[in-house]
Scaffold this active site. Structure first.
Site, PDB file in Angstrom:
ATOM      1  N   TYR A  60       0.839  -1.211   0.000  1.00  0.00           N
ATOM      2  CA  TYR A  60       0.000   0.000   0.000  1.00  0.00           C
ATOM      3  C   TYR A  60       0.880   1.270   0.000  1.00  0.00           C
ATOM      4  O   TYR A  60       0.616   2.223  -0.745  1.00  0.00           O
ATOM      5  CB  TYR A  60      -0.898  -0.041   1.237  1.00  0.00           C
ATOM      6  CG  TYR A  60      -1.845   1.107   1.402  1.00  0.00           C
ATOM      7  CD1 TYR A  60      -3.014   1.193   0.635  1.00  0.00           C
ATOM      8  CD2 TYR A  60      -1.601   2.113   2.341  1.00  0.00           C
ATOM      9  CE1 TYR A  60      -3.894   2.256   0.812  1.00  0.00           C
ATOM     10  CE2 TYR A  60      -2.475   3.169   2.517  1.00  0.00           C
ATOM     11  CZ  TYR A  60      -3.623   3.234   1.751  1.00  0.00           C
ATOM     12  OH  TYR A  60      -4.494   4.277   1.922  1.00  0.00           O
ATOM     13  N   LYS A  95       0.999   4.116  -2.843  1.00  0.00           N
ATOM     14  CA  LYS A  95       0.643   5.510  -2.542  1.00  0.00           C
ATOM     15  C   LYS A  95       1.828   6.453  -2.781  1.00  0.00           C
ATOM     16  O   LYS A  95       1.631   7.615  -3.154  1.00  0.00           O
ATOM     17  CB  LYS A  95       0.134   5.621  -1.103  1.00  0.00           C
ATOM     18  CG  LYS A  95      -1.244   4.977  -0.879  1.00  0.00           C
ATOM     19  CD  LYS A  95      -2.300   5.520  -1.829  1.00  0.00           C
ATOM     20  CE  LYS A  95      -3.710   5.331  -1.318  1.00  0.00           C
ATOM     21  NZ  LYS A  95      -4.727   5.754  -2.306  1.00  0.00           N
TER      22      LYS A  95
HETATM   23  P1  NAD Z   1     -13.407   2.641   1.480  1.00  0.00           P
HETATM   24  O1  NAD Z   1     -13.065   1.187   1.466  1.00  0.00           O
HETATM   25  O2  NAD Z   1     -14.604   3.072   2.238  1.00  0.00           O
HETATM   26  O3  NAD Z   1     -13.538   3.221  -0.002  1.00  0.00           O
HETATM   27  C1  NAD Z   1     -12.849   2.738  -1.107  1.00  0.00           C
HETATM   28  C2  NAD Z   1     -13.856   2.476  -2.212  1.00  0.00           C
HETATM   29  O4  NAD Z   1     -13.160   2.116  -3.417  1.00  0.00           O
HETATM   30  C3  NAD Z   1     -14.822   1.336  -1.870  1.00  0.00           C
HETATM   31  O5  NAD Z   1     -16.162   1.776  -1.954  1.00  0.00           O
HETATM   32  C4  NAD Z   1     -14.481   0.271  -2.915  1.00  0.00           C
HETATM   33  O6  NAD Z   1     -15.596  -0.524  -3.324  1.00  0.00           O
HETATM   34  C5  NAD Z   1     -13.916   1.096  -4.051  1.00  0.00           C
HETATM   35  N1  NAD Z   1     -13.045   0.310  -4.931  1.00  0.00           N
HETATM   36  C6  NAD Z   1     -12.114  -0.604  -4.557  1.00  0.00           C
HETATM   37  N2  NAD Z   1     -11.519  -1.133  -5.637  1.00  0.00           N
HETATM   38  C7  NAD Z   1     -12.071  -0.533  -6.715  1.00  0.00           C
HETATM   39  C8  NAD Z   1     -11.857  -0.645  -8.122  1.00  0.00           C
HETATM   40  N3  NAD Z   1     -10.941  -1.500  -8.597  1.00  0.00           N
HETATM   41  N4  NAD Z   1     -12.592   0.124  -8.952  1.00  0.00           N
HETATM   42  C9  NAD Z   1     -13.527   0.988  -8.466  1.00  0.00           C
HETATM   43  N5  NAD Z   1     -13.781   1.122  -7.145  1.00  0.00           N
HETATM   44  C10 NAD Z   1     -13.059   0.370  -6.277  1.00  0.00           C
HETATM   45  O7  NAD Z   1     -12.098   3.368   2.058  1.00  0.00           O
HETATM   46  P2  NAD Z   1     -11.763   4.941   2.252  1.00  0.00           P
HETATM   47  O8  NAD Z   1     -11.076   5.048   3.557  1.00  0.00           O
HETATM   48  O9  NAD Z   1     -12.925   5.788   1.958  1.00  0.00           O
HETATM   49  O10 NAD Z   1     -10.631   5.140   1.119  1.00  0.00           O
HETATM   50  C11 NAD Z   1     -10.738   6.066   0.064  1.00  0.00           C
HETATM   51  C12 NAD Z   1      -9.337   6.415  -0.413  1.00  0.00           C
HETATM   52  O11 NAD Z   1      -8.635   7.124   0.616  1.00  0.00           O
HETATM   53  C13 NAD Z   1      -8.459   5.204  -0.754  1.00  0.00           C
HETATM   54  O12 NAD Z   1      -7.661   5.476  -1.865  1.00  0.00           O
HETATM   55  C14 NAD Z   1      -7.605   5.065   0.479  1.00  0.00           C
HETATM   56  O13 NAD Z   1      -6.398   4.366   0.224  1.00  0.00           O
HETATM   57  C15 NAD Z   1      -7.377   6.515   0.831  1.00  0.00           C
HETATM   58  N6  NAD Z   1      -6.947   6.739   2.210  1.00  0.00           N
HETATM   59  C16 NAD Z   1      -7.799   6.564   3.238  1.00  0.00           C
HETATM   60  C17 NAD Z   1      -7.361   6.816   4.539  1.00  0.00           C
HETATM   61  C18 NAD Z   1      -8.278   6.698   5.700  1.00  0.00           C
HETATM   62  O14 NAD Z   1      -7.849   7.053   6.822  1.00  0.00           O
HETATM   63  N7  NAD Z   1      -9.515   6.235   5.538  1.00  0.00           N
HETATM   64  C19 NAD Z   1      -6.020   7.197   4.756  1.00  0.00           C
HETATM   65  C20 NAD Z   1      -5.181   7.379   3.681  1.00  0.00           C
HETATM   66  C21 NAD Z   1      -5.652   7.167   2.399  1.00  0.00           C
END
Ligand code: NAD
Length: 280
Positions: free
Chosen positions: A165, A169
């Protein structure tokens, strides 16, 4: 009038978590939104249309305009269909938010090739493929545009158990910097968000237990800013958000140290001069 009135926006992975909050806010600000989501589980297993359809229904119930798309970001065909769906439904594209993501954590020694490939495919390859498809459309329209990527503290600083990951990123960071440089002449800005929020991706982490102040709704205004005319003069940045804290990540180059007479350094001289070489 909303600050995205008349704009057409694609948000990938918008069926839940941060993407959902971004899609709802952008729609509230007047954007017509493609809510993309593959609909699988947190580790990327499975597919389904319920998540994206639910967010589309929420946007329409609030008086906004949206359509659902269920393609994966991780293949060329999927990424091209996601961007094409915006043009077919709304006639154009103005903003792409690359947000889709999965998590398949394992420490370095236990990481398998499959866990590596699947995470790189969604985060890094998916961001590249969607960015390329969107950039072609934006350049053909000739009116500029916005691309907002999603990186992470894990990619910026590293994190135990997240070699796949973090690498993906960090790759998103490098892609953001290069795309920002290459697309500047087309008036397309490319920036990245580094969010921290309680979602299904993070809600089992100890730091989120009993915490309800780190929400996806805290992240969405930062995405709106990067997607809006307010960000016309800013490209290549990483905007970080954690609850009410708004900050930035930057890679810094130290001033460095030249060796007298342009001579070649020896390894022991590098060791002896480390502090002067690395001092920022
Ligand atoms: P989440 O799991 O709620 O959302 C991610 C969404 O992406 C899901 O709804 C999933 O179905 C969709 N997805 C996965 N693979 C896919 C694909 N191949 N094609 C289309 N859609 C797909 O998680 P989140 O926390 O809302 O994450 C959103 C973004 O933020 C991600 O990129 C994550 O890495 C990043 N992020 C989140 C955090 C955090 O603290 N939540 C921290 C750093 C980065």
């Amino acid at each position: 009038m909303g600050i995205l009135e008349g704009k057409v926006v694609v948000v990938t992975g918008a069926g839940g978590g941060i993407g959902r909050a971004e899609a709802l806010l952008l729609a509230e600000e007047g954007a017509r939104v493609v809510v993309n989501d593959l609909g699988g589980a947190r580790d990327g297993v499975g597919v389904g249309d319920a998540a994206a359809n639910k967010v589309v229904a929420e946007i329409r119930a609030a008086g906004g305009e949206a359509i659902a798309n269920f393609d994966t970001v991780a293949t060329l065909e999927g990424a091209q269909r996601i961007i094409a769906s915006a043009v077919e439904a709304f006639g154009r594209l103005d903003v792409l938010i690359n947000n889709a993501g999965i998590l398949r954590d394992k420490s370095l020694l236990k990481l398998t090739e499959e866990l590596w490939d699947s995470v790189i495919a969604v985060h890094l390859k998916g961001t590249f493929l969607c960015t390329q498809a969107a950039a072609k459309q934006l350049i053909a329209q000739g009116e500029g545009g916005r691309i907002v990527n999603t990186t992470s503290v894990s990619g910026m600083l590293g994190n135990f158990g997240q070699a796949n990951y973090a690498a993906a990123k960090a790759g998103v960071y490098g892609l953001t910097r290069t795309a920002a440089i290459e697309l500047q002449k087309h008036r397309i800005t490319v920036n990245a968000l580094a969010p921290i929020a309680k979602t299904r991706m993070t809600d089992d982490l100890p730091m989120f237990q009993g915490i309800d102040t780190l929400t996806p709704e805290h992240i969405a205004p930062a995405a709106l800013f990067l997607a809006s005319p307010l960000c016309a003069d800013r490209t290549g940045h990483v905007l970080a958000v954690s609850g009410s804290r708004m900050y930035a990540y930057k890679v810094v180059e130290s001033k460095g140290k030249f060796k007298d007479g342009n001579e070649v350094w020896t390894a022991s001289e590098i060791a002896a001069n480390w502090d002067a070489i690395a001092k920022v």
